[in-house]
Enzyme design. Structure first.
Site, short mmCIF file in Angstrom:
data_model
loop_
_atom_site.label_atom_id
_atom_site.label_comp_id
_atom_site.label_asym_id
_atom_site.label_seq_id
_atom_site.Cartn_x
_atom_site.Cartn_y
_atom_site.Cartn_z
CE1 TYR A 142 20.37 -21.78 -10.88
CE2 TYR A 142 22.36 -21.39 -12.15
CZ TYR A 142 21.37 -20.93 -11.29
OH TYR A 142 21.40 -19.64 -10.84
CG ASP A 237 21.40 -28.45 -5.75
OD1 ASP A 237 21.87 -27.61 -6.55
OD2 ASP A 237 20.41 -28.22 -5.04
CE LYS A 265 14.43 -24.08 -7.03
NZ LYS A 265 14.20 -22.88 -7.83
P1 KE4 Z 1 18.42 -20.00 -5.79
O1 KE4 Z 1 19.75 -19.32 -5.48
O2 KE4 Z 1 17.80 -19.51 -7.08
O3 KE4 Z 1 17.46 -19.98 -4.61
O4 KE4 Z 1 18.74 -21.57 -6.00
C1 KE4 Z 1 19.70 -21.94 -6.95
C2 KE4 Z 1 19.45 -23.39 -7.35
C3 KE4 Z 1 20.27 -24.37 -6.83
N1 KE4 Z 1 20.08 -25.67 -7.14
C4 KE4 Z 1 19.09 -26.05 -7.97
C5 KE4 Z 1 18.92 -27.49 -8.29
C6 KE4 Z 1 18.21 -25.07 -8.53
O5 KE4 Z 1 17.23 -25.47 -9.38
C7 KE4 Z 1 18.40 -23.72 -8.22
C8 KE4 Z 1 17.52 -22.62 -8.79
N2 KE4 Z 1 16.54 -23.04 -9.74
C9 KE4 Z 1 16.15 -22.07 -10.73
C10 KE4 Z 1 15.10 -22.71 -11.63
N3 KE4 Z 1 15.64 -23.60 -12.56
C11 KE4 Z 1 15.66 -20.82 -10.10
C12 KE4 Z 1 14.95 -19.87 -11.04
C13 KE4 Z 1 15.75 -18.64 -11.28
O6 KE4 Z 1 16.99 -18.73 -11.46
O7 KE4 Z 1 15.11 -17.57 -11.32
#
Ligand code: KE4
Length: 424
Positions: A142, A237, A265
């Site tokens: 993701y 990533d 994060k």
């Molecule tokens: P954000 O746009 O949510 O800040 O980051 C996206 C993202 C990008 N790359 C990786 C490897 C990530 O894990 C994420 C976001 N992680 C999720 C948890 N698996 C965020 C939680 C959510 O979507 O509320």
């Protein structure tokens, strides 16, 4: 009715699913989400005053624990000077210098406001730098919700049962090529077929959005060599692994350097911050120096920089944190493995440092397909039991457990004892 239930009833009338991010809806475990009122150290307290030991840590940012006094002080100090200027500030220079000091492969960096924005920008930069369009991504990884990345994504997309999102025109994903995680032969075949059209390979160096899936030996190294041989950009990533697995994240942990790295994060200390950075030669295609446009009103926001700088500076100056996290991870995930063995459980434990996942399947989990074989009903039963006993896990089989520096051996032992009780 509990306060969480009342709030949820109101929330669903005004917010899609009652939440501002799908995975928070507890949909895949079929429960009312807990509305959190406050957090301290390794603990959350919900609006009904119930306290939980937190293994999500806001999905990774809270590596030092919640409400860390010296981080709060820096944020409060910054607030007194005004919340946002939309102009260059000293804190942004400090943040860029610190990231470049901590991560050898990052020579220049641009702040954005989320991991999604970091990935979306890095993909555009890779395309602009190479003049190519195709991107290789891996099933179950993701990378946020930008159109081109919503193809067999992980995280909430897996639990939402929506392998590809509605609203994404075919044109946005026609250049996104898919491979199974750890399928190096599949990647080699794509490069054989159209290597000169591949702008980038983007990968979570440790898959943490299909549960936790480790890179097979040689996987990251081969991605590195294939990108070098074909003039493609290797994008790590590290939104989850960055500044968590080591000071320089997975690149240090596995000894493989990326050309571009995306962050989120931890870099924000709990505030909305993302970033992308890498080789100067690549980053200089970014406006206003180069022709790849990317912008953001709140990018490098001074209050967010104060939180991120406080947390990152502490990590930079206290590398012993990483040994502590590794030891706690060995205790927790090693203890889980022992439990699975002793009780002959149809479970797998995948873990890297402070990240880990208990899969409810008897098969090893090495990619999206094997992760999907997990018994999500068994996971749901386990999740509910743990929540009722004050342990706050990710409400999905396809997420990670996150340890922080605020967790103690006693916390881990209590968790292991509870899980033992559950399976006994
Ligand atoms: P954000 O746009 O949510 O800040 O980051 C996206 C993202 C990008 N790359 C990786 C490897 C990530 O894990 C994420 C976001 N992680 C999720 C948890 N698996 C965020 C939680 C959510 O979507 O509320």
């Amino acid at each position: 009715m509990t306060r969480s239930e009342t709030l949820y009833q109101e929330a669903v009338t005004k917010i899609p699913g009652g939440v501002n991010s799908p995975v928070r809806a507890f949909g895949s475990v079929g429960m009312t989400p807990r509305f959190i009122a406050s957090a301290q150290g390794a603990y959350l307290t919900d609006v009904d005053g119930i306290r939980y030991l937190d293994y999500i840590g806001s999905w990774g940012p809270m590596i030092l624990g919640h409400a860390v006094p010296f981080v709060l002080e820096k944020v409060q100090e910054a607030c007194q000077k005004g919340l946002s200027f939309g102009a260059a500030t000293e804190a942004e220079v400090e943040m860029a210098q610190l990231i470049c000091e901590m991560v050898p492969s990052v020579e220049m960096v641009r702040m954005v406001n989320s991991g999604t924005e970091a990935v979306m920008s890095a993909v555009r930069v890779a395309r602009g730098y190479t003049g190519r369009n195709k991107i290789i991504k891996f099933e179950g990884c993701y990378h946020g919700h930008s159109d081109a990345m919503l193809v067999k994504a992980g995280s909430g997309v897996m639990t939402a049962g929506v392998p590809d999102s509605a609203g994404v025109p075919k044109g946005c994903t026609q250049d996104t090529l898919l491979c199974a995680y750890n399928d190096i032969k599949g990647v080699e075949a794509l490069f054989d077929a159209c290597g000169d059209e591949i702008a980038a390979v983007i990968v979570e160096p440790v898959g943490a959005n299909m549960g936790v899936v480790e890179p097979a030996d040689g996987f990251l190294e081969r991605l590195r060599s294939l990108c070098t041989e074909n003039g493609s950009v290797l994008v790590f990533d590290e939104v989850i692994t960055g500044f968590r697995l080591a000071k320089a994240g997975a690149q240090e942990y596995y000894g493989v350097e990326a050309d571009l790295t995306t962050y989120g994060k931890i870099i924000g200390g709990g505030m909305p911050v993302g970033a992308y950075g890498g080789k100067k030669e690549i980053m200089e295609v970014v406006a206003p120096v180069g022709s790849v446009y990317q912008a953001g009103t709140l990018s490098g926001n001074p209050v967010a920089m104060a939180a991120g700088l406080a947390q990152l500076t502490y990590l930079n100056e206290h590398p012993e944190i990483y040994q502590k996290l590794t030891k706690l991870g060995e205790m927790l995930y090693g203890g889980l493995r022992t439990l699975c063995k002793e009780h002959h459980l149809p479970c797998q434990v995948n873990a890297v440092g402070s990240l880990g996942c208990l899969f409810f399947t008897s098969e090893p989990v090495t990619d999206y397909t094997s992760a999907k074989r997990s018994n999500t009903k068994a996971f749901t039963k386990y999740f509910r039991y743990m929540l009722e006993h004050g342990i706050y896990l990710a409400p999905s089989q396809f997420e990670a457990m996150f340890l922080s520096a605020a967790h103690t051996k006693e916390n881990v032992q209590k968790t292991l004892d509870l899980i033992q009780g559950y399976f006994a």
